[in-house]
Design an enzyme around this catalytic site. Structure first.
Site, mmCIF file in Angstrom:
data_model
loop_
_atom_site.group_PDB
_atom_site.id
_atom_site.type_symbol
_atom_site.label_atom_id
_atom_site.label_comp_id
_atom_site.label_asym_id
_atom_site.label_seq_id
_atom_site.Cartn_x
_atom_site.Cartn_y
_atom_site.Cartn_z
ATOM 1 N N LYS A 38 2.830 -23.201 -8.981
ATOM 2 C CA LYS A 38 3.870 -22.616 -9.819
ATOM 3 C C LYS A 38 5.163 -22.415 -9.045
ATOM 4 C CE LYS A 38 2.538 -17.809 -9.014
ATOM 5 N NZ LYS A 38 3.809 -17.434 -8.354
ATOM 6 N N LYS A 67 1.345 -13.920 -6.030
ATOM 7 C CA LYS A 67 2.254 -14.836 -5.342
ATOM 8 C C LYS A 67 3.641 -14.723 -5.969
ATOM 9 C CE LYS A 67 -0.935 -16.225 -2.713
ATOM 10 N NZ LYS A 67 -1.574 -14.922 -2.948
ATOM 11 N N ASP A 68 4.661 -14.741 -5.121
ATOM 12 C CA ASP A 68 6.038 -14.579 -5.581
ATOM 13 C C ASP A 68 6.442 -15.673 -6.557
ATOM 14 O OD1 ASP A 68 6.018 -12.552 -3.739
ATOM 15 O OD2 ASP A 68 7.127 -13.669 -2.223
ATOM 16 N N GLU A 69 7.420 -15.352 -7.364
ATOM 17 C CA GLU A 69 8.026 -16.364 -8.224
ATOM 18 C C GLU A 69 9.118 -17.136 -7.491
ATOM 19 O OE1 GLU A 69 10.348 -12.544 -8.930
ATOM 20 O OE2 GLU A 69 8.352 -13.179 -8.307
ATOM 21 N N GLN A 154 9.379 -7.747 -2.419
ATOM 22 C CA GLN A 154 8.676 -8.310 -3.572
ATOM 23 C C GLN A 154 7.709 -7.300 -4.177
ATOM 24 O OE1 GLN A 154 8.979 -9.554 -0.452
ATOM 25 N NE2 GLN A 154 8.360 -11.688 -0.384
#
Length: 339
Positions: A38, A67-69, A154
């Protein structure tokens, strides 16, 4: 601090989750594993979209970590074996620069759960460097590196929004549900839209969320308080080389020397951290610990002219971090050590 560029483009920041799973034959499996790739989506947002597309409860799509964007990330998800494989294969979303899709990984006899992973592997390109950095600090093939194990920004918000997730969590643990929902609306996160459209009681809004989403906010509050404890330890331990900075509204106290960081580790190798969960609609508190300092070996490669910044250089760093440690926190401290 040197003003090099991190995440200039999403492909500059690659993350792959590391989790060891036992695979079984499809005939005896209870779950199917898929690799979720992603960009531009948080894990919770992508999982919510996948569950909606498959017509299953959000909680039935398992994952190990968030998980970060802001980068390109890969992680395993689990889906009940009762969902046709062909339906999962068709999962793909592309909205401009935002996207996600899945690839088959195998079959297992249990769902994935939060906290199950061992850590994450990173491949990061640093840009806008001076040539002397490639001849100096980054001339080595491998760098033994220690850094203060802060929860990074984050944990407290998404890009473009105020980093106040910990304030939502604080209000939740205090039972102030209206204030918690209002602060969530202000976050500009995917969950903010859900909170703004909710017409019932604020408390009911949080308890209808997937439990993993609900627990994120009090966890952010605990993380914020732990960061403050670590900053206090740094002040009490280090005599020099201290750097204070505010990033996205979050305060940090860093050190510019690995030996000074080792001094913090020697003084206290871990600090207690509170854990919050909601059981029977009431907050439950427990205790755990977290390492004050994380250590890794950074492999240096990809030294080249920077194609985005004329006359500057780029370098690629590869390393592994244990679960819960932040690559961006490591890179931020690394910047302080680049003379």
């Amino acid at each position: 601090m040197n003003r090099f560029e991190v995440k200039h483009v999403p492909e500059d920041f690659l993350v792959r989750e590391c989790v060891a799973v036992r695979l079984v034959q499809q005939e005896v499996a209870t779950h199917q594993f898929w690799l979720l790739r992603k960009c531009g989506y948080t894990t919770m947002e992508a999982v919510r979209g996948i569950a909606d597309e498959l017509g299953v409860p959000e909680g039935s799509v398992g994952y190990c970590g968030l998980k970060d964007e802001d980068g390109v990330t890969e992680q395993l998800i689990s889906i009940p074996i009762t969902i046709p494989v062909d339906a999962v294969k068709r999962l793909e979303v592309r909205e401009g620069s935002r996207w996600y899709y899945v690839q088959p990984y195998g079959f297992g006899d249990a769902a994935l759960r939060v906290g199950q992973m061992e850590g994450n592997s990173f491949k990061i390109i640093l840009r806008n460097l001076e040539g002397r950095h490639l001849d100096g600090f980054f001339a080595r093939k491998k760098i033994n590196f220690m850094f203060l194990n802060y929860f990074d920004t984050q944990r407290f918000g998404v890009p473009g929004g105020p980093h106040h997730s910990h304030l939502v969590g604080a209000a939740m643990t205090n039972g102030d549900w209206d204030d918690a929902r209002q602060k969530l609306i202000e976050l500009n996160s995917p969950e903010s839209r859900l909170a703004a459209n909710w017409s019932g009681a604020s408390r009911d809004f949080f308890f209808q969320l997937d439990g993993r989403v609900r627990s994120f906010f009090p966890a952010a509050y605990a993380s914020f308080m732990w960061n403050n404890e670590l900053a206090g330890l740094v002040d009490a331990t280090a005599m020099e080389g201290i750097h204070r900075m505010t990033v996205d509204g979050i305060d940090f106290t860093y050190l510019d020397d690995t030996s000074a960081t080792a001094g913090v580790l020697s003084a206290r190798y871990e600090l207690p951290i509170k854990r919050y969960s909601f059981e029977d609609h009431a907050v439950a508190r427990s205790a755990s610990v977290r390492a004050t300092v994380a250590q890794t070996v950074i492999e240096v490669a990809g030294r080249a002219d920077d194609e985005y910044f004329q006359g500057r250089k780029r370098v690629e760093l590869s390393f592994f971090l244990p679960s819960g440690s932040y690559a961006t926190a490591a890179v931020r401290q690394l910047a302080l050590q680049i003379a």
